[in-house]
Design an enzyme around this catalytic site. Structure first.
Site, PDB file in Angstrom:
ATOM      1  N   VAL A  64       7.149   0.724 -15.223  1.00 19.26           N
ATOM      2  CA  VAL A  64       8.226   0.576 -13.726  1.00 19.26           C
ATOM      3  C   VAL A  64       8.452  -0.672 -13.191  1.00 19.26           C
ATOM      4  CG1 VAL A  64       7.613   3.203 -13.253  1.00 19.26           C
ATOM      5  CG2 VAL A  64       6.159   1.175 -12.300  1.00 19.26           C
ATOM      6  N   ASN A  90       4.919   7.788  -8.758  1.00 20.37           N
ATOM      7  CA  ASN A  90       3.545   7.887  -8.837  1.00 20.37           C
ATOM      8  C   ASN A  90       2.788   6.926  -9.489  1.00 20.37           C
ATOM      9  OD1 ASN A  90       0.778   9.742  -9.129  1.00 20.37           O
ATOM     10  ND2 ASN A  90       1.419   9.084 -10.975  1.00 20.37           N
ATOM     11  N   SER A 141      -0.932   5.568  -0.083  1.00 18.94           N
ATOM     12  CA  SER A 141      -2.454   5.896   0.028  1.00 18.94           C
ATOM     13  C   SER A 141      -2.977   5.585   1.216  1.00 18.94           C
ATOM     14  CB  SER A 141      -3.090   4.793  -1.091  1.00 18.94           C
ATOM     15  OG  SER A 141      -4.662   4.894  -0.618  1.00 18.94           O
ATOM     16  N   TYR A 154      -3.687  -3.969  -3.071  1.00 23.22           N
ATOM     17  CA  TYR A 154      -3.188  -2.518  -3.181  1.00 23.22           C
ATOM     18  C   TYR A 154      -2.588  -2.022  -2.072  1.00 23.22           C
ATOM     19  CZ  TYR A 154      -4.065   2.389  -4.320  1.00 23.22           C
ATOM     20  OH  TYR A 154      -4.041   3.921  -4.516  1.00 23.22           O
ATOM     21  N   ALA A 155      -3.619  -2.541  -0.685  1.00 19.01           N
ATOM     22  CA  ALA A 155      -3.240  -1.963   0.633  1.00 19.01           C
ATOM     23  C   ALA A 155      -1.871  -2.534   0.992  1.00 19.01           C
ATOM     24  CB  ALA A 155      -4.171  -2.224   1.493  1.00 19.01           C
ATOM     25  N   LYS A 158       0.636  -0.423  -0.856  1.00 14.69           N
ATOM     26  CA  LYS A 158       0.692   1.140  -0.270  1.00 14.69           C
ATOM     27  C   LYS A 158       1.535   1.099   0.924  1.00 14.69           C
ATOM     28  CE  LYS A 158      -0.431   2.991  -4.113  1.00 14.69           C
ATOM     29  NZ  LYS A 158       0.297   3.772  -5.103  1.00 14.69           N
ATOM     30  N   ILE A 187      -9.262  11.062  -4.642  1.00 17.32           N
ATOM     31  CA  ILE A 187      -8.887  12.117  -5.278  1.00 17.32           C
ATOM     32  C   ILE A 187      -9.741  11.833  -6.784  1.00 17.32           C
ATOM     33  CG2 ILE A 187      -6.971  13.244  -6.338  1.00 17.32           C
ATOM     34  CD1 ILE A 187      -6.765  13.128  -3.354  1.00 17.32           C
TER      35      ILE A 187
END
Ligand code: NAP
Length: 246
Positions: A64, A90, A141, A154-155, A158, A187
């Site tokens: 992607v 996703n 997230s 990552y933060a 997201k 999760i």
């Protein structure tokens, strides 16, 4: 519920994406599975699992983060299925380190896949989604809202998805296309299984529902947002985290 609808789910060979694909297949959607080439065996097995239950699935190998690969995938989806109604962004990775230890590569890789990947897939799918008054659902997230130690890359990705979602929702409302984001907490997937036991226990202790979520619970929410029942919901971020942020 999704008869004659085609749903593309990126990063769907395992974890949350796999659960989403199985949920849509159970609701009679035709599912376009995607992942990177190293996951081909998992994708093949999932395709067979959907077909065994009488559903229709095809898989498309594409990274992607590479716009040309995503464009080729969407062209192939158009050829194979003739349409695209729902895009579920996703696919995602993390490369956790404190900023002091994080390299430019650690930063760039996560931004390229988690954030630019969402841009690439939305951009390439846009004409088909508009044509079908479709729906886009982006996986953000909890970390994109509250941050996390060791996850600046990552933060940032997201959190970027949240701004992207709200802006695109404003752009596409006139075409009756909805764009929403989901912000899961912890999760049970491969992404969280290697977290230290002590940390997991601590998270459960401060979570009102006192557990991690299941991929299937995320899939239920995605299916709702992709359905006609959610036609008046756009530009939102829905938390699904057992109450962790209350
Ligand atoms: P997962 O089990 O690792 O699944 C993610 C899938 O995306 C993997 O199959 C991965 O393949 C694939 N992928 C990686 N890079 C890709 C690329 N460039 N192009 C296409 N596919 C790619 O993770 P998950 O826990 O199900 O997470 C799914 C999404 O939910 C992610 O966006 C994640 O950030 C988000 N999320 C998860 C949690 C959680 O607690 N699990 C919480 C909040 C948000 P490889 O395995 O080969 O890398």
């Amino acid at each position: 519920m999704f008869k004659n609808k085609v749903v593309l789910i990126t990063g769907s060979s395992q974890g949350i994406g796999r659960a989403i694909a199985l949920k849509f297949a159970s609701l009679e959607a035709e599912v376009a599975l995607n992942d990177i080439s190293s996951q081909e065996d998992n994708l093949k097995a999932l395709k067979q699992e959907v077909e065994k239950k009488g559903g229709k699935a095809r898989y498309f190998l594409a990274d992607v983060s590479k716009l040309e690969e995503v464009e080729r995938m969407v062209q192939q989806i158009q050829k194979d299925f003739g349409r695209l109604n729902v895009l579920v962004n996703n696919a995602g990775i993390c490369k956790d380190k404190t900023l002091a230890k994080m390299t430019k590569e650690d930063w760039q890789k996560v931004i390229d896949i988690d954030l630019t990947g969402v841009f690439n897939c939305a951009k390439a799918s846009l004409p088909l989604i508009i044509q079908n008054q479709g729906k886009i659902i982006n996986m953000s997230s909890l970390v994109g809202q509250v941050g996390n130690f060791g996850q600046t890359n990552y933060a940032a990705a997201k959190a970027g998805i949240i701004g992207f979602t709200k802006s695109l929702a404003k752009e596409l409302g006139r075409f009756k296309v909805t764009v929403n984001a989901i912000a899961p907490g912890f999760i049970e997937t491969r992404l969280t299984e290697n977290l230290p036991e002590g940390f997991k226990m601590q998270v459960k202790k401060i979570t009102p529902l006192a557990r991690f979520g299941k991929p299937e619970e995320i899939a239920e929410l995605v299916a709702f947002l992709a359905s006609e029942k959610a036609d008046f919901i756009t530009g939102t971020v829905i938390n699904i985290n057992g109450g962790l942020t209350i």
